[in-house]
Design an enzyme around this catalytic site. Structure first.
Site, mmCIF file in Angstrom:
data_model
loop_
_atom_site.group_PDB
_atom_site.id
_atom_site.type_symbol
_atom_site.label_atom_id
_atom_site.label_comp_id
_atom_site.label_asym_id
_atom_site.label_seq_id
_atom_site.Cartn_x
_atom_site.Cartn_y
_atom_site.Cartn_z
ATOM 1 N N ARG A 52 60.960 47.202 19.319
ATOM 2 C CA ARG A 52 59.946 46.499 18.592
ATOM 3 C C ARG A 52 58.904 47.471 18.206
ATOM 4 N NH1 ARG A 52 63.082 43.279 18.784
ATOM 5 N NH2 ARG A 52 63.097 41.151 20.052
ATOM 6 N N SER B 116 69.251 32.603 24.776
ATOM 7 C CA SER B 116 68.205 33.282 23.937
ATOM 8 C C SER B 116 68.854 34.647 24.099
ATOM 9 C CB SER B 116 67.038 33.096 24.452
ATOM 10 O OG SER B 116 66.022 33.971 23.529
ATOM 11 N N ASP C 95 57.359 40.351 23.446
ATOM 12 C CA ASP C 95 57.383 40.627 22.550
ATOM 13 C C ASP C 95 56.211 40.691 21.578
ATOM 14 O OD1 ASP C 95 59.779 41.748 22.401
ATOM 15 O OD2 ASP C 95 61.051 40.043 21.734
ATOM 16 N N ASP D 119 64.014 30.102 14.296
ATOM 17 C CA ASP D 119 62.589 29.981 14.449
ATOM 18 C C ASP D 119 61.718 30.830 13.318
ATOM 19 O OD1 ASP D 119 62.743 28.912 16.898
ATOM 20 O OD2 ASP D 119 62.437 30.876 18.150
#
Length: 406
Positions: free
Chosen positions: A94, A178, A123, A14
């Site tokens: 994060r 994932s 996220d 990605d």
């Protein structure tokens, strides 16, 4: 000179495809930033991959100790667990990553920050709330929400896009989970997990450990020490907090600790199903809780449970850099002043079994708690206490009985 954009870069397909996309659609000078929060060999070969994809520069930032000391440990001290199961592994990684993105954006004089989070996940919220809190002037680019220019909908599309831009990368289009990994945990989503009716394929799925069924038949005793709520040693060996988590991951993984299967409520409103492996974090959280129950008084412990729920919600929702989180953490830190001592437990086939707790600040009094009458406690005092404690209940019952007679 071209304007600069900072790209949160993982090295995966990605974010690799985003590099030429940014250059094509914004004509930016792309500077990649990869945050090392303990994801291990996932960092191998990133510089060559980023630059071959069109990035002008790659920062690989070692954030492991900052992540553990400033984000993980306060969350452990809070005993914060989202929806009674999730130990917030992705959630509190994060803000530390986004904080560093902002710092490098300032250093490079960038005008924008770009992330590869999808429009369905948590996220995007966590990254962007942190950026807004720390650098409200910076532009935020989220390719997956740019419907007019981001046309890719699958791994096949991204691979083909890279090839069209002269980028030949070692990615395959085969289906896989994932995953998100850091020192604290690894998460798994996708494939059979998308249907809550399916049992997880643990043989194919697990990375950090084994199932309880495959754990050793013999249990293993572990001793930990804490000073003011911070872990300081494992089995008598003093270590910094990040190394303690590494050691506990090894021990917990071996004994099938910390595997959870959860359907959680995402910030954006949908439910999602995932399996999380948090072997070391599960042990650390349990050890800290075990020590606190010996030390904290009843009222503080009860109120701290309320704070834990709110703290977990704030972390999950990406609201780390908020006045409320700071205020709650100040309360939590005050409760940790005497959370010092030693915790012993046995790991056995997915279980953490208490084996003794000691502290110089213990509020447990054997003479008070034993069945032997001592000087500090007169059994007869309980009668007056119960009469007053239950007075409202007795009055209500008497009045109710009078009303029923009429």
């Amino acid at each position: 000179m071209k304007d600069k954009v900072i790209l949160a870069y993982s090295g995966g397909l990605d974010t690799t495809a985003i590099i030429p996309w940014l250059k094509e659609n914004y004509d930016y000078d792309v500077i990649c930033v990869c945050a090392d929060v303990g994801q291990g060999n996932e960092l191998d070969g990133l510089e060559e991959r980023a630059k071959s994809s069109g990035a002008s520069k790659l920062y690989i930032e070692d954030l492991v100790d900052e992540f553990v000391d400033d984000y993980v440990i306060p969350t452990v001290q809070a005993n914060a667990v989202y929806e009674n199961k999730y130990l917030l592994g992705t959630s509190f990684a994060r803000p530390v990553i986004a904080k560093r993105l902002v710092e490098i954006a300032r250093k490079e004089g960038a005008v924008a920050i770009c992330h590869g989070a999808t429009g369905k996940g948590n996220d995007q919220v966590r990254f962007e709330l942190t950026i807004k809190a720390l650098a409200p002037d910076l532009k935020i680019i989220a390719p997956w929400r740019c419907n007019d220019t981001w046309k890719m909908e699958s791994r096949e599309d991204e691979i083909e896009y890279c090839k069209q831009h002269g980028i030949d990368l070692p990615f395959s289009a085969d289906n896989s989970y994932s995953r998100d990994r850091n020192l604290w945990h690894i998460s798994h989503e996708g494939l059979e997990l998308e249907d809550p009716a399916n049992e997880p394929n643990y043989e194919h799925l697990l990375v950090l450990g084994v199932t309880p069924e495959k754990a050793p038949d013999e249990g293993e005793y572990i001793t930990m020490t804490f000073e003011k709520g911070v872990p300081t040693s494992v089995n008598g060996e003093k270590m910094k907090a990040s190394d303690i988590i590494r050691k506990l991951n090894e021990l917990g993984g071996k004994h099938g600790i910390g595997i959870i299967d959860i359907v959680e409520n995402r910030v954006v409103g949908m439910k999602s199903r995932g399996v999380y492996e948090t072997p070391g974090g599960t042990i650390l959280m349990e050890a800290h809780t075990q020590l606190e129950e010996l030390i904290l008084d009843r009222d503080t412990l009860d109120y701290k449970k309320l704070v834990a729920v709110k703290f977990a919600d704030l972390v999950y929702e990406g609201k780390w850099f908020t006045p409320l989180r700071e205020a709650l953490q100040a309360f939590i830190e005050s409760t940790q002043q005497y959370v010092t001592g030693e915790v012993k437990f046995k790991l056995y086939k997915g279980n953490i079994i208490k084996a003794g707790t000691t502290s110089p600040y213990s509020l447990y009094s054997e003479s008070l708690a034993s069945f032997t009458t001592g000087e500090l406690y007169d059994h007869h005092d309980a009668e007056g206490f119960i009469n007053l404690f239950g007075l409202s209940m007795k009055v209500r019952a008497l009045l109710e009985a009078e009303r029923n007679k009429k």
